[in-house]
Design a protein around this motif. Sequence first.
Motif, PDB file in Angstrom:
ATOM      1  N   ALA A 239      52.600  35.335  43.787  1.00  0.00           N
ATOM      2  CA  ALA A 239      52.000  35.078  42.470  1.00  0.00           C
ATOM      3  C   ALA A 239      51.004  33.923  42.543  1.00  0.00           C
ATOM      4  N   LEU A 240      51.349  32.889  43.314  1.00  0.00           N
ATOM      5  CA  LEU A 240      50.423  31.766  43.473  1.00  0.00           C
ATOM      6  C   LEU A 240      49.164  32.194  44.230  1.00  0.00           C
ATOM      7  N   ARG A 241      49.325  33.053  45.233  1.00  0.00           N
ATOM      8  CA  ARG A 241      48.158  33.539  45.970  1.00  0.00           C
ATOM      9  C   ARG A 241      47.259  34.386  45.072  1.00  0.00           C
ATOM     10  N   LYS A 242      47.867  35.117  44.172  1.00  0.00           N
ATOM     11  CA  LYS A 242      47.076  35.924  43.239  1.00  0.00           C
ATOM     12  C   LYS A 242      46.265  35.039  42.303  1.00  0.00           C
ATOM     13  N   GLN A 243      46.875  33.910  41.881  1.00  0.00           N
ATOM     14  CA  GLN A 243      46.145  32.979  41.031  1.00  0.00           C
ATOM     15  C   GLN A 243      44.958  32.370  41.762  1.00  0.00           C
ATOM     16  N   GLN A 244      45.071  32.237  43.090  1.00  0.00           N
ATOM     17  CA  GLN A 244      43.971  31.680  43.874  1.00  0.00           C
ATOM     18  C   GLN A 244      42.729  32.564  43.824  1.00  0.00           C
ATOM     19  N   GLN A 245      42.886  33.836  43.473  1.00  0.00           N
ATOM     20  CA  GLN A 245      41.776  34.777  43.484  1.00  0.00           C
ATOM     21  C   GLN A 245      41.251  35.106  42.092  1.00  0.00           C
ATOM     22  N   GLU A 246      41.773  34.436  41.078  1.00  0.00           N
ATOM     23  CA  GLU A 246      41.390  34.776  39.702  1.00  0.00           C
ATOM     24  C   GLU A 246      40.034  34.209  39.306  1.00  0.00           C
ATOM     25  N   ASN A 247      39.657  33.054  39.842  1.00  0.00           N
ATOM     26  CA  ASN A 247      38.385  32.426  39.501  1.00  0.00           C
ATOM     27  C   ASN A 247      37.386  32.654  40.634  1.00  0.00           C
ATOM     28  N   VAL A 248      36.193  33.117  40.263  1.00  0.00           N
ATOM     29  CA  VAL A 248      35.195  33.513  41.261  1.00  0.00           C
ATOM     30  C   VAL A 248      33.890  32.759  41.004  1.00  0.00           C
ATOM     31  N   LEU A 249      33.358  32.165  42.087  1.00  0.00           N
ATOM     32  CA  LEU A 249      32.067  31.484  42.032  1.00  0.00           C
ATOM     33  C   LEU A 249      31.006  32.392  42.656  1.00  0.00           C
ATOM     34  N   THR A 250      29.953  32.642  41.923  1.00  0.00           N
ATOM     35  CA  THR A 250      28.810  33.381  42.457  1.00  0.00           C
ATOM     36  C   THR A 250      27.743  32.374  42.865  1.00  0.00           C
ATOM     37  N   TYR A 251      27.280  32.495  44.098  1.00  0.00           N
ATOM     38  CA  TYR A 251      26.279  31.548  44.574  1.00  0.00           C
ATOM     39  C   TYR A 251      25.166  32.277  45.303  1.00  0.00           C
ATOM     40  N   ARG A 252      24.062  31.542  45.521  1.00  0.00           N
ATOM     41  CA  ARG A 252      22.911  32.099  46.222  1.00  0.00           C
ATOM     42  C   ARG A 252      22.589  31.194  47.401  1.00  0.00           C
ATOM     43  N   THR A 253      22.491  31.773  48.585  1.00  0.00           N
ATOM     44  CA  THR A 253      22.161  31.000  49.780  1.00  0.00           C
ATOM     45  C   THR A 253      20.670  30.629  49.759  1.00  0.00           C
ATOM     46  N   PRO A 254      20.259  29.629  50.536  1.00  0.00           N
ATOM     47  CA  PRO A 254      18.828  29.283  50.580  1.00  0.00           C
ATOM     48  C   PRO A 254      17.949  30.439  51.030  1.00  0.00           C
ATOM     49  N   GLU A 255      18.509  31.387  51.777  1.00  0.00           N
ATOM     50  CA  GLU A 255      17.738  32.558  52.207  1.00  0.00           C
ATOM     51  C   GLU A 255      17.596  33.590  51.096  1.00  0.00           C
ATOM     52  N   GLY A 256      18.347  33.436  49.992  1.00  0.00           N
ATOM     53  CA  GLY A 256      18.224  34.333  48.844  1.00  0.00           C
ATOM     54  C   GLY A 256      19.346  35.326  48.681  1.00  0.00           C
ATOM     55  N   THR A 257      20.376  35.285  49.525  1.00  0.00           N
ATOM     56  CA  THR A 257      21.490  36.227  49.442  1.00  0.00           C
ATOM     57  C   THR A 257      22.506  35.745  48.413  1.00  0.00           C
ATOM     58  N   GLU A 258      22.907  36.625  47.504  1.00  0.00           N
ATOM     59  CA  GLU A 258      23.943  36.298  46.528  1.00  0.00           C
ATOM     60  C   GLU A 258      25.297  36.759  47.037  1.00  0.00           C
ATOM     61  N   LYS A 259      26.318  35.949  46.775  1.00  0.00           N
ATOM     62  CA  LYS A 259      27.653  36.244  47.288  1.00  0.00           C
ATOM     63  C   LYS A 259      28.682  35.685  46.334  1.00  0.00           C
ATOM     64  N   ASN A 260      29.851  36.319  46.298  1.00  0.00           N
ATOM     65  CA  ASN A 260      30.973  35.854  45.491  1.00  0.00           C
ATOM     66  C   ASN A 260      31.987  35.135  46.379  1.00  0.00           C
ATOM     67  N   GLN A 261      32.543  34.052  45.864  1.00  0.00           N
ATOM     68  CA  GLN A 261      33.502  33.250  46.608  1.00  0.00           C
ATOM     69  C   GLN A 261      34.683  32.903  45.709  1.00  0.00           C
ATOM     70  N   ASN A 262      35.901  33.256  46.158  1.00  0.00           N
ATOM     71  CA  ASN A 262      37.089  32.847  45.408  1.00  0.00           C
ATOM     72  C   ASN A 262      37.196  31.328  45.424  1.00  0.00           C
ATOM     73  N   VAL A 263      37.353  30.736  44.241  1.00  0.00           N
ATOM     74  CA  VAL A 263      37.466  29.279  44.154  1.00  0.00           C
ATOM     75  C   VAL A 263      38.717  28.804  44.885  1.00  0.00           C
ATOM     76  N   GLY A 264      39.742  29.643  44.951  1.00  0.00           N
ATOM     77  CA  GLY A 264      40.980  29.274  45.627  1.00  0.00           C
ATOM     78  C   GLY A 264      40.818  29.063  47.116  1.00  0.00           C
ATOM     79  N   ASP A 265      39.714  29.571  47.707  1.00  0.00           N
ATOM     80  CA  ASP A 265      39.464  29.388  49.138  1.00  0.00           C
ATOM     81  C   ASP A 265      38.554  28.198  49.426  1.00  0.00           C
ATOM     82  N   ILE A 266      38.146  27.467  48.385  1.00  0.00           N
ATOM     83  CA  ILE A 266      37.308  26.283  48.566  1.00  0.00           C
ATOM     84  C   ILE A 266      38.204  25.053  48.654  1.00  0.00           C
TER      85      ILE A 266
END
Length: 557
Positions: A239-266
């Motif tokens: 259940a705690l691991r599932k909570q780690q994946q609930e919030n998602v950060l969308t970011y753009r690399t300097p090269e222009g690629t967009e990607k999603n990142q689970n906040v729980g892995d930061i």
Amino acid sequence: MHDIAKSRYGVPGARISNSQLGESKVWLSALGLALGILMVTGLLLLILIQGLVVFWPREVVQVTLRTSEGKTETTAGEIRKVQHRKDVGKGGKEVEEWLLFTGNKDVTGNGFRYLDVQNISEQTKPADLIIAERMEYGDAIFRAVSLKLSDGTVVPNDDARLLAELDRLVGEANKRRKEITKIEKGKIGKINTQLAKLDLEEKELKAESSRTEERLGHIAQKRTALQSEYQKLAAEAQALRKQQQENVLTYRTPEGTEKNQNVGDIVSYYRPNALGFGGKIGWFIHGIWDFIWSEPREANTEGGIFPAIFGTFVMTILMSALVTPLGVVAAIYLREYAKQGMLVQCVRISVNNLAGVPSIVFGVFGLGFFVYFLGASIDQLFFSSSLPTPTFGTGGILWASFTLALLTLPVVIVATEEALVAVPRGVREAGLACGASKWQMIQRVVLPSALPGILTGVILSMARGAGEVAPLMLVGVVKLAPSLPLDLTAPFIHAERKFMHLGFHIYDLGFQSPDSEAAKPMVFATTLLLITLVVVMNVAAIRIRTKLRKKYAASTF
């Protein structure tokens, strides 16, 4: 001889005295000593600077490059190295290159890139670039686009709440990660240990002819209860691991690629170009703290090295506790009891020769005698129910400590003998004249007076043993140890466990790492920490020796 010296100097009648020749040799010796000190100091300064600069936040440079097709591309990263090379295609002209740490290994496949400075058309240091340390794929360098919360709310980049929400979510994720580790390694680990004991107990009962169904039923009840508790804890961790994946950060690399990142892995993040000097100092201290107290990740190229520090410290202390009494007893016998003659002289020569034996030979001996013979015998006598899985019949911190104790034994014996010889003869005779037996005189008069010298040998053995790597590779050290050799689980000291070591960690990073560029900074940082640990232990031993020397002022050693 004097005439030859005179003709060389070209001064008629001049003579060079023996004192003048001796003075020149003194100056040559002083020059050699100065060069040695200079080289050691330079090496230590290099390790200190390269080891500390790892934790200092570097600014991120965003550059626009001209490609061979006449187009442009954008990238960003930290400048890790500046070098010059001769370009054969440009007539041997010297070209300046940057080694840029670009991160985003999951996007580009490589976290480093070489740039030709002549191809850079523009470079800036934007304040909105973020460096995030992640649990996987190393650091990421990006611009935040949006943050999707667990309730479905999307916070865009132009909202001032984004960084505040990201701060809060990263802090909560780190707390959950610690709780998951506590559950899985602590509580579930204890349950697994208890289940393993029940399996062994059941195996022993089934092997006995006088087994009772009542005892087997009792074991089954215990196992059922433990498995039920295990399921509850596993569900809680899930259940705690599932909570780690609930919030998602969308970011753009300097090269222009967009990607999603689970906040729980930061793990952490910061904006390097927006940091002031005070902020950089704060992140510098934060980086050192995490490096010392956290566990390694990403093939040991990320995270910290606490298990290696702990394993090195415990092994060195255990080795010292083993080698000190053995070396002191051997030296006392050789110096005080053995009849001085050819046999004792041969023994002393053998002990001195042991100090020159390559350390890997001791590792082979430890593997053959301690692990395969002694360890296997212990398993047959006391852990037969666990076989064919070995308990002591495989490498562990106990056998590693025994092996290094043998390796450093000659140092302790020689230092102890010298300390015993240095005790004044009058002190010995005074003790015997007072009616003491020879052992009483040694125990109460000679040994206390020789303790400073004995501790000198122990200090030297600690310094050598803490830095050895080759024998440890055969008798117990591993790349990553899941459990520490000392914890709060009974019997608290687990001498059979494998362990991590700072010396082997340096070897693994320098020669076995899949990403050599990412591992280089960690090599210097780990080397600095190993030197610091050895110095701290030696200083502590030296302070004890100094106090003993003042207490037993009769010693001349």
